[in-house]
Design a protein around this motif. Structure first.
Motif, PDB file in Angstrom:
ATOM      1  N   UNK A  77       0.839  -1.184  -0.031  1.00 53.99           N
ATOM      2  CA  UNK A  77       0.004  -0.268   0.010  1.00 53.99           C
ATOM      3  C   UNK A  77       0.775   1.131   0.091  1.00 53.99           C
ATOM      4  N   UNK A 130     -15.998 -17.270   3.693  1.00 57.17           N
ATOM      5  CA  UNK A 130     -16.894 -16.241   3.670  1.00 57.17           C
ATOM      6  C   UNK A 130     -17.026 -15.564   4.982  1.00 57.17           C
ATOM      7  N   UNK A 177     -14.689 -15.270   7.249  1.00 61.85           N
ATOM      8  CA  UNK A 177     -13.313 -14.722   7.737  1.00 61.85           C
ATOM      9  C   UNK A 177     -12.888 -13.335   7.172  1.00 61.85           C
ATOM     10  N   UNK A 178     -12.865 -12.357   7.647  1.00 56.28           N
ATOM     11  CA  UNK A 178     -12.608 -11.109   7.366  1.00 56.28           C
ATOM     12  C   UNK A 178     -11.203 -10.616   6.630  1.00 56.28           C
ATOM     13  N   UNK A 179     -10.207 -11.685   6.948  1.00 55.19           N
ATOM     14  CA  UNK A 179      -8.875 -11.443   6.301  1.00 55.19           C
ATOM     15  C   UNK A 179      -8.293 -12.183   5.395  1.00 55.19           C
ATOM     16  N   UNK A 180      -9.300 -12.823   4.628  1.00 54.00           N
ATOM     17  CA  UNK A 180      -8.755 -13.550   3.397  1.00 54.00           C
ATOM     18  C   UNK A 180      -7.913 -14.771   3.488  1.00 54.00           C
ATOM     19  N   UNK A 210      -8.931  -4.433  11.544  1.00 53.79           N
ATOM     20  CA  UNK A 210     -10.335  -4.202  11.396  1.00 53.79           C
ATOM     21  C   UNK A 210     -10.939  -4.938  12.756  1.00 53.79           C
ATOM     22  N   UNK A 226     -14.797  -5.566  13.832  1.00 50.12           N
ATOM     23  CA  UNK A 226     -15.781  -6.784  13.708  1.00 50.12           C
ATOM     24  C   UNK A 226     -15.684  -7.631  14.767  1.00 50.12           C
ATOM     25  N   UNK A 244     -17.917  -8.168   0.280  1.00 53.12           N
ATOM     26  CA  UNK A 244     -16.976  -8.803   1.405  1.00 53.12           C
ATOM     27  C   UNK A 244     -16.037  -7.892   1.989  1.00 53.12           C
ATOM     28  N   UNK A 245     -15.696  -7.586   3.179  1.00 51.10           N
ATOM     29  CA  UNK A 245     -14.705  -6.838   3.786  1.00 51.10           C
ATOM     30  C   UNK A 245     -13.060  -7.323   3.043  1.00 51.10           C
ATOM     31  N   UNK A 246     -12.895  -8.484   2.623  1.00 52.11           N
ATOM     32  CA  UNK A 246     -11.685  -8.852   1.926  1.00 52.11           C
ATOM     33  C   UNK A 246     -11.286  -7.793   0.854  1.00 52.11           C
ATOM     34  N   UNK A 281     -11.503  -4.935   0.656  1.00 49.09           N
ATOM     35  CA  UNK A 281     -10.759  -3.470   1.183  1.00 49.09           C
ATOM     36  C   UNK A 281      -9.263  -3.991   1.186  1.00 49.09           C
TER      37      UNK A 281
END
Ligand code: SF4
Ligand code: SF4
Ligand code: SF4
Lengths: 231, 309
Positions: free
Chosen positions: A55, A113, A115-118, A187, A190, B298-300, B302
């Motif tokens: 980033x 699905x 899991x927010x962190x992939x 995050x 969540x 989905x938040x991923x 982001x």
């Protein structure tokens, strides 16, 4: 015990060494193989347990490039486990490691699905869910020398940006780093309460930016040409 | 979210089947005269059976490792998907007992068969609710994580069920019963209102941003590189992208097919238009379900550079 990683965003150079070491170790580890679809073809696609994204934070001239490696955070409040209908996904009582039992998974994707962190990827050949094991097959292996009972990604990192340890022990290196360097969860809103902690980049002196003279490109070129011809 | 066709078919067809059987039992046991007819009850029951079974079979198609599907019954205490599977299976013996009763005794059922009917109707709605909770319980997708999701699933299931019930009755008896017509019209209205509230609600910005995702909350954050040049599971599953213009067109199509046209066809009161109304509504609901997935972010995403969900 609450095992997890500290990742130092100040020193990570984004070399992808951890991701490669992870794939190499785990493809023949307890949850292996980590297969790839069309690995040498036009559109390769496969299961990785660790991914690094890059980033730009802030605006020029006050911007910084930040590399952010992400693997499973071994969340305290792991919804990926509660949603799993087969019981394949579980969180270990003794050390908090979240694992997938490859013999039970039916490949419904629901945990990925949740899991927010992939952190979860479906294996394209086996049809089962793969995720970071915190190298459970290394860290407890008594046949390895003591210093090597660490995750593959941690051992390989050339800048020592990944540190493995027990967050329940206030004197462990991970707890100390998280405390002293203002470690952050990703995050947090969540409510998953991820264990892995990210150390923000240190504030450094701003480097002087290259100043242009304000002349147009054409003038600059003319000046160079004049200089050369004058000689 | 990537709209998997098998899941769209599953949720729409089984939703319609569960709606149909629960309304059919209700109307039958409440003594509505047109439903004291063995032919209507059996035809309706059989149609519900086919829709539900077809839907459930379709749902197993999206499993990447179906040989372990039988294990899905084992986490009833925590997983909505497991609960859905358990209730879906529990429903069958009661449905079959109820239909067997009608086959043997006609519309005048004994107490046991009546009880089986009531239990089948209840379990049908409970299963539909569990399906909706699979989506509503995911904190990672704000467009789903709301009480509006179960409301929509229940309202739309009952709506398509009512349209099918009216169609079955109209075809079997050669004329549309006023009470079923009114029931279906009312439920189409309810479904339309539920859907419009949902569409309005998801339009408001909310939830996590690239700042909370990366932890840099006091500066702008831009993705420079996602770390892989080819595609990945995460991109395929969560990165589904549709242009806003196309979404808008599909929304209009959905409202027309699922609500406006069935409402008008049914309002005409013509028996032969009732089946057309239910077929259009099912097509509309397939569009609705496609949008439900395609518009869920989905938040991923982001981490892959989107500024907000
Ligand atoms: S990071 Fe994702 S896969 Fe890992 S424990 Fe948390 S929710 Fe589960
Ligand atoms: S994909 Fe496997 S581990 Fe994940 S929820 Fe489904 S059965 Fe459980
Ligand atoms: S701890 Fe092991 S499995 Fe997890 S990212 Fe590191 S190398 Fe991969």
């Amino acid at each position: 015990m609450k095992l997890g990683l500290v990742v130092d965003l100040d020193t990570c150079v984004g070399c992808h060494g951890c991701a490669t070491a992870c794939k190499q170790w785990n493809t023949s580890g307890t949850i292996g193989p980590l297969s790839d679809k069309d690995p040498y073809g036009r559109d390769p696609n496969g299961a990785w347990l660790n991914r690094i994204r890059t980033y730009e934070v802030g605006d020029t001239p006050n911007s910084k490039t930040v590399n952010m490696p992400m693997s499973c955070m071994h969340c305290d409040n792991a919804a990926c486990v509660t949603v799993c209908p087969t019981g394949a996904s579980y969180k270990r009582e003794e050390d908090g490691i979240v694992l997938v039992d490859q013999d039970k998974c039916m490949g419904c994707n629901l945990c990925s699905w949740a899991c927010p962190y992939g952190a979860r990827e479906l294996d394209p050949h086996q049809g089962t869910m793969k995720k970071c094991t915190l190298c459970v097959d290394r860290i407890y292996d008594e046949r390895l020398p003591k210093g090597e009972r660490q995750p593959a990604c941690v051992l390989t990192c050339p800048t020592k940006s990944r540190v493995f340890g027990d967050f329940d022990d206030p004197d462990s290196e991970v707890s100390r780093l998280a405390r002293e360097r203002g470690g952050k969860q990703l995050m947090p809103e969540l409510g998953y309460n991820p264990v892995n902690t990210y150390l923000p980049p240190r504030n450094k002196k701003q480097q002087a930016a290259y100043e242009t003279s304000g002349r147009s490109v054409k003038d600059t070129v003319k000046q160079w040409v004049n200089k050369v011809i004058a000689r | 979210m990537h709209p998997a066709f098998s899941v769209l078919v599953f949720t729409v067809l089984s939703g319609a089947g569960y709606g149909l059987i629960s309304l059919l039992v209700l109307a039958h046991l409440a003594g509505i005269p047109q439903l004291q007819d063995t032919a209507v009850l059996l035809a309706g029951g059989l149609l519900a059976f086919l829709l539900i079974t077809g839907g459930l079979l379709s749902s197993t198609l999206h499993l990447a490792n179906p040989k372990n599907a039988w294990r899905a019954f084992s986490r009833f205490r925590t997983s909505w998907l497991s609960r859905e599977a358990v209730f879906a299976v529990l429903f069958y013996p009661f449905l079959l007992l109820y239909l067997f009763g009608i086959y043997r005794q006609g519309a005048e059922l004994g107490a046991l068969f009546k009880l089986a009917g009531i239990l089948a109707a209840t379990l049908a709605l409970v299963t539909l609710f569990c399906t909706s909770m699979i989506y509503a319980s995911l904190k990672t997708i704000r467009q789903w994580n709301s009480a509006l999701t179960p409301l929509n699933y229940l309202a739309l299931g009952l709506m398509s069920g009512a349209l099918l019930l009216a169609a079955v009755q109209a075809v079997a008896q050669g004329g549309l019963a006023a009470v079923l017509q009114q029931l279906a019209l009312g439920l189409v209205l309810l479904g339309a209102v539920a859907k419009l509230i949902y569409l309005f609600w998801i339009g408001k910005p909310a939830g996590s941003t690239i700042h909370t995702a990366t932890g840099f909350t006091q500066a702008s954050v831009r993705l420079l590189d996602q770390g892989h040049t080819a595609n990945s599971f995460l991109n395929d599953e969560f990165g589904y992208r549709v242009e806003a213009e196309r979404l808008m067109k599909l929304r209009y199509l959905m409202v027309g097919l699922a609500f406006v046209l069935p409402f008008m066809l049914l309002l005409s009161g013509q028996a032969w238009l009732a089946p057309a109304a239910s077929v259009l509504a099912i097509a509309g609901l397939l569009t609705e379900r496609w949008l439900f997935f395609a518009e869920a972010r989905h938040v991923v995403r982001l981490f892959h550079g989107e500024q907000h969900t």
